[in-house]
Write a protein that holds these residues in place. Structure first.
Motif, mmCIF file in Angstrom:
data_model
loop_
_atom_site.group_PDB
_atom_site.id
_atom_site.type_symbol
_atom_site.label_atom_id
_atom_site.label_comp_id
_atom_site.label_asym_id
_atom_site.label_seq_id
_atom_site.Cartn_x
_atom_site.Cartn_y
_atom_site.Cartn_z
ATOM 1 N N MET A 68 0.846 -1.210 0.000
ATOM 2 C CA MET A 68 0.000 0.000 0.000
ATOM 3 C C MET A 68 0.874 1.250 0.000
ATOM 4 S SD MET A 68 -2.992 1.291 0.130
ATOM 5 C CE MET A 68 -3.627 -0.371 0.069
ATOM 6 N N PRO A 69 0.780 2.085 -1.022
ATOM 7 C CA PRO A 69 1.586 3.311 -1.005
ATOM 8 C C PRO A 69 1.072 4.242 0.082
ATOM 9 C CG PRO A 69 0.072 3.322 -2.845
ATOM 10 C CD PRO A 69 -0.087 1.995 -2.173
ATOM 11 N N GLU A 70 2.000 4.888 0.745
ATOM 12 C CA GLU A 70 1.557 5.810 1.780
ATOM 13 C C GLU A 70 1.264 7.175 1.177
ATOM 14 O OE1 GLU A 70 4.022 3.892 5.477
ATOM 15 O OE2 GLU A 70 4.147 6.035 5.094
ATOM 16 N N LEU A 71 0.383 7.881 1.840
ATOM 17 C CA LEU A 71 -0.035 9.177 1.297
ATOM 18 C C LEU A 71 1.079 10.194 1.347
ATOM 19 C CD1 LEU A 71 -3.642 9.408 2.585
ATOM 20 C CD2 LEU A 71 -2.890 9.723 0.244
ATOM 21 N N GLY B 251 -5.803 19.087 9.381
ATOM 22 C CA GLY B 251 -7.151 18.889 8.863
ATOM 23 C C GLY B 251 -7.409 19.937 7.796
ATOM 24 N N VAL C 240 6.193 16.009 -5.012
ATOM 25 C CA VAL C 240 5.494 16.940 -4.127
ATOM 26 C C VAL C 240 6.266 17.023 -2.828
ATOM 27 C CG1 VAL C 240 3.320 17.474 -2.996
ATOM 28 C CG2 VAL C 240 3.317 16.199 -5.131
ATOM 29 N N ASP C 241 6.379 18.225 -2.320
ATOM 30 C CA ASP C 241 7.060 18.421 -1.047
ATOM 31 C C ASP C 241 6.197 17.816 0.051
ATOM 32 O OD1 ASP C 241 7.890 21.334 0.956
ATOM 33 O OD2 ASP C 241 8.476 19.246 1.107
ATOM 34 N N THR C 242 6.613 16.697 0.591
ATOM 35 C CA THR C 242 5.710 15.973 1.483
ATOM 36 C C THR C 242 6.238 15.869 2.894
ATOM 37 O OG1 THR C 242 6.726 13.980 0.684
ATOM 38 C CG2 THR C 242 4.629 14.585 -0.291
ATOM 39 N N THR D 17 4.164 9.769 0.273
ATOM 40 C CA THR D 17 5.301 9.491 -0.595
ATOM 41 C C THR D 17 5.032 9.826 -2.054
ATOM 42 O OG1 THR D 17 4.518 7.241 -0.822
ATOM 43 C CG2 THR D 17 6.205 7.633 0.834
ATOM 44 N N ALA D 18 4.042 10.663 -2.322
ATOM 45 C CA ALA D 18 3.793 11.015 -3.715
ATOM 46 C C ALA D 18 5.020 11.697 -4.288
ATOM 47 C CB ALA D 18 2.598 11.941 -3.805
ATOM 48 N N PRO D 19 5.476 11.266 -5.465
ATOM 49 C CA PRO D 19 6.690 11.856 -6.033
ATOM 50 C C PRO D 19 6.440 13.269 -6.530
ATOM 51 C CG PRO D 19 5.690 10.310 -7.558
ATOM 52 C CD PRO D 19 4.876 10.239 -6.305
ATOM 53 N N LEU E 49 0.042 18.396 7.704
ATOM 54 C CA LEU E 49 0.343 18.072 6.320
ATOM 55 C C LEU E 49 0.805 19.343 5.622
ATOM 56 C CD1 LEU E 49 -0.202 15.628 4.301
ATOM 57 C CD2 LEU E 49 -2.296 16.818 3.737
ATOM 58 N N ILE E 50 1.820 19.200 4.782
ATOM 59 C CA ILE E 50 2.255 20.359 4.016
ATOM 60 C C ILE E 50 1.513 20.324 2.685
ATOM 61 C CG2 ILE E 50 4.190 21.529 2.935
ATOM 62 C CD1 ILE E 50 4.579 21.487 5.865
ATOM 63 N N LEU E 51 0.818 21.383 2.393
ATOM 64 C CA LEU E 51 0.050 21.441 1.148
ATOM 65 C C LEU E 51 0.615 22.547 0.280
ATOM 66 C CD1 LEU E 51 -2.550 20.329 -0.305
ATOM 67 C CD2 LEU E 51 -3.707 22.318 0.595
ATOM 68 N N ASN E 52 0.951 22.171 -0.935
ATOM 69 C CA ASN E 52 1.505 23.144 -1.860
ATOM 70 C C ASN E 52 0.375 23.714 -2.703
ATOM 71 O OD1 ASN E 52 3.719 24.373 -3.374
ATOM 72 N ND2 ASN E 52 2.947 23.089 -5.017
#
Lengths: 402, 339
Positions: A1-4, A42, A10-12, A6-8, A19-22
């Motif tokens: 299961m990929p973790e949320l 949230g 994106v600064d995660t 580790t999306a390539p 959560l860091i949101l760009n």
């Protein structure tokens, strides 16, 4: 299961549970290419970091390699929603350096066109701001009226957006016949359209709920952060350079400076709506009392001569040739000219070294300064408020980055 | 007269095929109608390039959707990413199967209904199936492995669960009056008075909750394009996106059908003329009422801004749900007093 996390691409970085949101530079509601790095818990924004520079044009530097009169078209492209205001600020600065007196008709025309520009800019602001909050129709209504304004600008200058209509010493061309009638048509039609926007928004409970109490900044903070324009006036500080430091004959016009004290998104909305009505008042006065006479200063070697003179007099032809090919010299000195643009205080700092090109040209951009206060307004609010607040300070990224 | 199994299956299949065809065409044209109507609200023209008055626009859109590149994010959970749009669309289509749209007619000599499956707990089945739709949204957002999708699906999940409650409670009043969960019986019970009159509050609650249930403005937070790009389906393209799109519009049709059946007297309306006309007029009245609701959806979209997440939740839990509960109580009291 990929973790949320580790999306390539994106600064995660996650710090604890946040959560860091760009957000941006490609985002529908960051008004161009503003990038915000949001730390969210949230839906709540804990920290916001604006990142600018995605629309850097290098205009300030380009000015140094242009003759004084060649800078005017560049200024259009800084705050591209109010090009004539940029034009005005630059020509006022250079006119101050030259000690040039501009005829009254030119000053009044400048005022009239400037107020049309203010309406134009506020229309784009209202439309996009409402679109961000989900009211799609207001956007198209605003652009419908803006279209009429663009037609007027095209009629005057030949260009819809990048007008470049003001020149050092006056105007680029004589205002065309029929301009007054067209502007009169617009101002007689426009107030009812403002009522239409207000019908859709001002008392709309969803709109009020989305904007009231959102994006608060105290008057002290607003002054400390250098906030200007409608955002400052919505905080209760009645600073309007048209009143306090009149330029270009603004002191000959009667108008009010709308202020509010709530300093939230809703009050900024009300201030700008009221400003559009005040602009209509100023334009009406300009239409009624538009003076006759020359539309550019009589300054050989600085202002281009009339075409008929050019054909009949050798001196005029020489001046024309000299100005176009090698510009004109401006005596050494420095000047800071500030005017009230639709977004706040726009200032041009021009340093002349006695040559035909400015030694330095720096702009104090209202959008840039207003943007600095953004994190203060955003932090602790929800993601949905972020877009409402960005809309409310009305930034233009061209103005921010220059 | 009971129907042989073979005939029953044949008739059901025919009805399924017709329903699917009509529904998909309808959805395509609702979308065109939406673009046209919103355009006129906004003093624009709307699509008018493809065919006369843009009438072939849905066909062009379908071709475009099919030909677009399929993109699956590298870090997505492949299986769930593929399944999410399927769940959405299948659930939406299944829900419509219990919706009756008219009276009884004869096919191959057997009486049958304008309805695919006539089950006696139709309304309950419908609510149950519709609430499965939230899986499509939640899984889409989660499997895409994108923060915007994720936020959209979180919003979608909590919004749909919250408003489902108000939606269900609003329907209880009419069910109590009719004394049945069978959609046909609910309609027949309205032959004298449409339930919108005794149950007006429930109708308003239902209408509001239905907007939230279908994620339409002013409750389109899961896909709030001003904030989240496109919300839960940000990462979807091509036919996978089209499926979400389809599901949203089929859901719109379903909630409009339920509103018509439960509150507006279903297919009741003036019936006259020859037998053929008498058979089809009810269907026409039904479609007209559904059309009215669909128009309402589009109209609202052209007018209102969007709620904020916390306001949406507060509105649902602090206003709609208590109001719906009070309505159930009052309906119950009135019914027992009248008995």
């Amino acid at each position: 299961m990929p973790e949320l996390t580790t999306a390539p691409g994106v600064d995660t970085e996650t710090t604890g549970r946040n959560l860091i949101l760009n957000m941006g530079p490609q985002h529908p509601s960051t008004h161009g290419v503003l990038r915000l790095v949001l730390e969210i818990d949230g839906e709540m924004v804990v920290r916001a970091l604006p990142d600018i520079g995605y629309l850097h044009t290098g205009i300030e530097k380009s000015c140094e390699s242009k003759y004084y009169h060649q800078v005017v078209p560049l200024t259009d492209r800084i705050d591209y929603l109010s090009p004539l205001t940029n034009n005005l600020c630059y020509v006022l600065a250079v006119e101050k350096l030259l000690g040039l007196e501009v005829p009254r008709r030119a000053r009044w025309t400048r005022v009239m066109l400037n107020e049309l520009t203010r309406i134009n800019s506020h229309l784009v602001w209202l439309g996009t701001h409402a679109l961000d909050i989900g009211a799609m129709s207001v956007f198209l209504y605003c652009f419908r009226e803006r279209e009429e304004l663009q037609k007027i600008f095209e009629f005057v200058s030949g260009q819809r957006m990048m007008t470049s209509y003001f020149r050092i010493g006056g105007l680029a061309l004589e205002p065309p016949l029929g301009l007054m009638e067209r502007v009169a048509d617009f101002v007689s039609m426009f107030p009812s359209k403002i009522d239409e926007y207000e019908d859709l928004l001002t008392a709309n409970r969803i709109w009020v709920g989305r904007t009231q109490g959102v994006g608060y900044i105290s008057a002290e903070d607003a002054v400390a952060w250098g906030l200007t324009g409608p955002s400052l006036r919505a905080a209760g500080v009645p600073l309007d350079l048209r009143k306090t430091n009149p330029y270009s004959s603004y002191d000959e016009f009667q108008f009010d400076v709308p202020t509010r004290t709530e300093s939230d998104v809703y009050s900024r909305y009300l201030v700008r709506i009221a400003e559009m009505r005040e602009s209509v008042k100023i334009i009406r006065q300009a239409l009624d009392g538009m003076p006759e006479g020359p539309w550019k200063a009589d300054a050989d070697g600085i202002v281009l001569p009339d075409r008929d003179h050019m054909k009949a007099e050798m001196e005029a032809l020489i001046y024309q040739f000299k100005i176009v090919t090698e510009g004109f010299r401006v005596p050494p000195g420095e000047v800071f000219q500030a005017i009230e643009s639709p977004r706040g205080i726009m200032g041009y700092y021009v340093v002349a070294d006695g040559t035909t090109k400015p030694y330095r040209c720096h702009m104090r951009a209202a959008s840039f300064c207003n943007l600095q206060a953004l994190p203060k307004m955003i932090e602790g609010r929800l993601i949905a408020d972020v877009v409402a607040i960005i809309g409310s300070i009305d930034i233009v990224l061209g103005d921010v980055d220059r | 007269m009971s129907m042989p199994t073979g005939i029953f299956i044949l008739i059901s299949l025919i009805k399924c095929a017709i329903a699917l065809f009509v529904l998909l065409t309808l959805v395509a044209y609702i979308q065109l109608a939406e673009r046209k109507i919103v355009a006129h609200i906004q003093s624009r023209v709307g699509p008018n390039r493809v065919g006369p008055y843009g009438f072939l626009q849905p066909a062009a859109d379908a071709i475009k959707f099919i030909l677009k590149e399929e993109v699956t994010p590298a870090a997505a959970h492949k299986l769930l990413y593929l399944m999410a749009p399927m769940i959405s669309v299948v659930v939406a289509l299944v829900a419509i199967s219990v919706v009756p749209i008219g009276g009884t007619f004869h096919l191959f000599g057997y009486p049958t209904q304008f309805q695919i499956a006539d089950i006696n707990i139709g309304l309950l089945f419908l609510l149950g199936v519709m609430s499965l739709g939230v899986y499509g949204i939640v899984l889409a957002g989660w499997s895409s492995n994108s923060k915007y999708s994720f936020l959209g699906s979180l919003r979608g999940g909590s919004q749909m669960v919250s408003y489902e409650l108000a939606l269900g409670l609003a329907l209880i009043g009419p069910v109590m009056i009719a004394g049945s969960l069978d959609l046909r019986q609910i309609v027949q019970a309205q032959s004298h008075i449409w339930y919108i009159i005794p149950e007006f509050v429930a109708f308003c609650i239902y209408l509001t909750a239905a907007f939230a249930e279908t994620n339409r403005i002013p409750f389109d937070l899961p896909e709030a394009e001003g904030e989240l790009g496109a919300g839960y389906h940000t990462e979807y393209s091509s036919m996978k996106f089209a499926m979400f799109f389809l599901a949203e519009y089929v859901n719109m049709v379903t909630v409009s059908c339920v509103a018509t059946l439960v509150f507006l007297g279903g297919w009741h309306g003036p019936v006259f003329g020859p037998p053929q006309l008498q058979l089809w007029l009810p269907v026409f009245w039904f479609c007209l009422k559904v059309g009215f609701f669909l128009f309402l959806y589009i109209w609202v979209r052209g007018t209102l801004p969007r709620f904020r997440y916390d306001q949406l939740m507060a509105f649902g839990w602090k206003f709609l749900v208590p109001l719906a509960l009070a309505n159930v109580l009052i309906t119950g009291v009135v019914l027992s007093v009248m008995k």
